[in-house]
Write a protein that holds these residues in place. Structure first.
Motif, PDB file in Angstrom:
ATOM      1  N   THR A   1       0.833  -1.203   0.000  1.00 27.48           N
ATOM      2  CA  THR A   1       0.000   0.000   0.000  1.00 27.48           C
ATOM      3  C   THR A   1       0.866   1.252   0.000  1.00 27.48           C
ATOM      4  O   THR A   1       0.576   2.228  -0.703  1.00 27.48           O
ATOM      5  N   ASP A   2       1.950   1.221   0.765  1.00 27.64           N
ATOM      6  CA  ASP A   2       2.841   2.373   0.850  1.00 27.64           C
ATOM      7  C   ASP A   2       3.445   2.698  -0.504  1.00 27.64           C
ATOM      8  O   ASP A   2       3.588   3.868  -0.878  1.00 27.64           O
ATOM      9  N   VAL A   3       3.803   1.677  -1.265  1.00 30.50           N
ATOM     10  CA  VAL A   3       4.358   1.899  -2.610  1.00 30.50           C
ATOM     11  C   VAL A   3       3.335   2.582  -3.506  1.00 30.50           C
ATOM     12  O   VAL A   3       3.641   3.556  -4.201  1.00 30.50           O
ATOM     13  N   ILE A   4       2.090   2.086  -3.494  1.00 29.47           N
ATOM     14  CA  ILE A   4       1.048   2.664  -4.346  1.00 29.47           C
ATOM     15  C   ILE A   4       0.744   4.100  -3.944  1.00 29.47           C
ATOM     16  O   ILE A   4       0.627   4.993  -4.789  1.00 29.47           O
ATOM     17  N   VAL A   5       0.632   4.351  -2.632  1.00 30.66           N
ATOM     18  CA  VAL A   5       0.322   5.704  -2.163  1.00 30.66           C
ATOM     19  C   VAL A   5       1.470   6.654  -2.469  1.00 30.66           C
ATOM     20  O   VAL A   5       1.251   7.803  -2.877  1.00 30.66           O
ATOM     21  N   ALA A   6       2.705   6.205  -2.276  1.00 33.82           N
ATOM     22  CA  ALA A   6       3.861   7.054  -2.570  1.00 33.82           C
ATOM     23  C   ALA A   6       3.888   7.437  -4.046  1.00 33.82           C
ATOM     24  O   ALA A   6       4.173   8.589  -4.401  1.00 33.82           O
ATOM     25  N   GLU A   7       3.578   6.485  -4.917  1.00 28.53           N
ATOM     26  CA  GLU A   7       3.529   6.780  -6.351  1.00 28.53           C
ATOM     27  C   GLU A   7       2.411   7.777  -6.657  1.00 28.53           C
ATOM     28  O   GLU A   7       2.583   8.686  -7.479  1.00 28.53           O
ATOM     29  N   ALA A   8       1.270   7.599  -5.990  1.00 32.42           N
ATOM     30  CA  ALA A   8       0.142   8.513  -6.211  1.00 32.42           C
ATOM     31  C   ALA A   8       0.488   9.923  -5.758  1.00 32.42           C
ATOM     32  O   ALA A   8       0.187  10.905  -6.445  1.00 32.42           O
ATOM     33  N   MET A   9       1.140  10.047  -4.605  1.00 34.31           N
ATOM     34  CA  MET A   9       1.520  11.361  -4.102  1.00 34.31           C
ATOM     35  C   MET A   9       2.565  12.023  -4.997  1.00 34.31           C
ATOM     36  O   MET A   9       2.538  13.237  -5.210  1.00 34.31           O
TER      37      MET A   9
ATOM     38  N   ARG B   1       1.607   9.855   4.647  1.00 32.73           N
ATOM     39  CA  ARG B   1       2.063  10.626   3.484  1.00 32.73           C
ATOM     40  C   ARG B   1       0.962  11.589   3.038  1.00 32.73           C
ATOM     41  O   ARG B   1       1.216  12.748   2.726  1.00 32.73           O
ATOM     42  N   VAL B   2      -0.261  11.076   2.997  1.00 30.33           N
ATOM     43  CA  VAL B   2      -1.396  11.893   2.557  1.00 30.33           C
ATOM     44  C   VAL B   2      -1.695  12.974   3.592  1.00 30.33           C
ATOM     45  O   VAL B   2      -1.912  14.141   3.244  1.00 30.33           O
ATOM     46  N   PHE B   3      -1.729  12.590   4.860  1.00 31.18           N
ATOM     47  CA  PHE B   3      -2.030  13.557   5.924  1.00 31.18           C
ATOM     48  C   PHE B   3      -1.061  14.736   5.904  1.00 31.18           C
ATOM     49  O   PHE B   3      -1.466  15.894   6.022  1.00 31.18           O
ATOM     50  N   GLU B   4       0.217  14.427   5.783  1.00 30.99           N
ATOM     51  CA  GLU B   4       1.223  15.479   5.823  1.00 30.99           C
ATOM     52  C   GLU B   4       1.044  16.456   4.652  1.00 30.99           C
ATOM     53  O   GLU B   4       1.078  17.687   4.842  1.00 30.99           O
ATOM     54  N   ARG B   5       0.829  15.915   3.472  1.00 33.18           N
ATOM     55  CA  ARG B   5       0.686  16.785   2.293  1.00 33.18           C
ATOM     56  C   ARG B   5      -0.568  17.650   2.379  1.00 33.18           C
ATOM     57  O   ARG B   5      -0.524  18.851   2.103  1.00 33.18           O
ATOM     58  N   ILE B   6      -1.688  17.040   2.786  1.00 28.99           N
ATOM     59  CA  ILE B   6      -2.925  17.809   2.895  1.00 28.99           C
ATOM     60  C   ILE B   6      -2.844  18.777   4.065  1.00 28.99           C
ATOM     61  O   ILE B   6      -3.298  19.930   3.968  1.00 28.99           O
ATOM     62  N   GLY B   7      -2.247  18.345   5.179  1.00 28.43           N
ATOM     63  CA  GLY B   7      -2.127  19.222   6.347  1.00 28.43           C
ATOM     64  C   GLY B   7      -1.358  20.496   6.039  1.00 28.43           C
ATOM     65  O   GLY B   7      -1.734  21.595   6.481  1.00 28.43           O
ATOM     66  N   ARG B   8      -0.304  20.390   5.264  1.00 31.93           N
ATOM     67  CA  ARG B   8       0.467  21.586   4.903  1.00 31.93           C
ATOM     68  C   ARG B   8      -0.372  22.551   4.060  1.00 31.93           C
ATOM     69  O   ARG B   8      -0.237  23.773   4.180  1.00 31.93           O
ATOM     70  N   GLN B   9      -1.233  21.983   3.230  1.00 30.18           N
ATOM     71  CA  GLN B   9      -2.087  22.840   2.407  1.00 30.18           C
ATOM     72  C   GLN B   9      -3.171  23.517   3.249  1.00 30.18           C
ATOM     73  O   GLN B   9      -3.578  24.647   2.963  1.00 30.18           O
ATOM     74  N   LEU B  10      -3.645  22.847   4.285  1.00 30.71           N
ATOM     75  CA  LEU B  10      -4.601  23.480   5.199  1.00 30.71           C
ATOM     76  C   LEU B  10      -3.941  24.651   5.918  1.00 30.71           C
ATOM     77  O   LEU B  10      -4.571  25.695   6.136  1.00 30.71           O
ATOM     78  N   GLN B  11      -2.676  24.485   6.289  1.00 29.99           N
ATOM     79  CA  GLN B  11      -1.934  25.601   6.878  1.00 29.99           C
ATOM     80  C   GLN B  11      -1.832  26.756   5.892  1.00 29.99           C
ATOM     81  O   GLN B  11      -2.053  27.921   6.249  1.00 29.99           O
ATOM     82  N   ALA B  12      -1.497  26.423   4.650  1.00 27.01           N
ATOM     83  CA  ALA B  12      -1.364  27.466   3.627  1.00 27.01           C
ATOM     84  C   ALA B  12      -2.705  28.134   3.335  1.00 27.01           C
ATOM     85  O   ALA B  12      -2.754  29.307   2.946  1.00 27.01           O
ATOM     86  N   LEU B  13      -3.803  27.378   3.536  1.00 28.47           N
ATOM     87  CA  LEU B  13      -5.132  27.928   3.315  1.00 28.47           C
ATOM     88  C   LEU B  13      -5.507  28.931   4.395  1.00 28.47           C
ATOM     89  O   LEU B  13      -6.434  29.734   4.213  1.00 28.47           O
TER      90      LEU B  13
END
Length: 232
Positions: free
Chosen positions: A67-75, A120-132
């Protein structure tokens, strides 16, 4: 002869955790989570189960690694939008497409959201919430709302894919949806007036379009409640 050649080629390559995870992903994509056994994996890799256990402790660890491989590729493939909102939509869609292409990851993400794949997903989205501009005290709540929707939709789509395959492996998505819409349309009109009324919407809907619409509804709420107005 061809099978023997493929097995020989596999034996010639040194067994590694990366090769095991790659083979596991191939097996999961073709046979689903139920088809992932160390015996089947050993056959695919032309080795013994004991050699696989040297690199991976068990099925749960292997599922998480796959799952980590697939999610990392998606991110990595997720587009970065011009605004935080657009980037969040792109990240959410990347997860949606990953689950759509590999339904087995939906269950693993939902079972262990605190493990590395979803982090991986939480961190990326969380940073965007901060930027928002979402204030620190509200960031966990905003992320939780998005997390619940993304994981819930992913898990539901994965469950629907499994149900479709179990009901009739030969049917495609449109056949499955049309059958469900027919069931809704035939419900008792006094007991289920609303469900009957949206049966045709179920028949005509596009999962990806509806998913994006749901993300937008959540982001509208986050923006209205917490994000400062532009120029404010």
């Amino acid at each position: 002869m061809a099978t023997r050649t493929r097995r020989t080629e596999r034996r010639e390559k040194p067994l590694s955790r990366e090769r095991i995870v790659e083979a596991a992903i191939e097996l999961l994509d073709t046979a689903g989570e139920g088809g992932l056994t160390f015996r089947a994996l050993a056959e695919r890799l032309a080795t013994g189960p004991g050699a696989i256990y040297w690199h991976v402790a068990g099925k749960d660890e292997l599922l998480t690694a796959a799952t980590d491989v697939i999610v990392a590729e998606a991110m990595a493939a997720a587009p970065s939008g011009a605004t935080p909102r657009e980037t969040i939509r792109g990240l959410a869609l990347a997860v949606f497409d990953a689950v759509d292409g590999h339904p087995w990851i939906g269950g693993d993400l939902s079972r262990a959201p605190a493990r590395s794949p979803m982090l991986r997903v939480f961190e990326r989205i969380g940073r965007q919430l901060q930027a928002l501009g979402v204030p620190h005290a509200a960031q966990f709540t905003a992320l939780s709302a998005l997390q619940s929707y993304i994981l819930g939709t992913g898990g539901l789509n994965a469950a629907n894919a499994r149900a479709q395959h179990q009901r009739d492996p030969g049917t495609d998505r449109s056949d499955f949806i049309n059958a469900a819409a027919d069931d809704w349309a035939s419900l008792d009109p006094d007991e289920y007036p609303f469900t009957r009324g949206i049966a045709e919407q179920l028949r005509a809907h596009d999962d990806r379009v509806e998913f994006v619409a749901g993300i937008d509804i959540i982001l509208d709420g986050i923006t209205a409640r917490w994000a400062p107005p532009v120029g404010g």
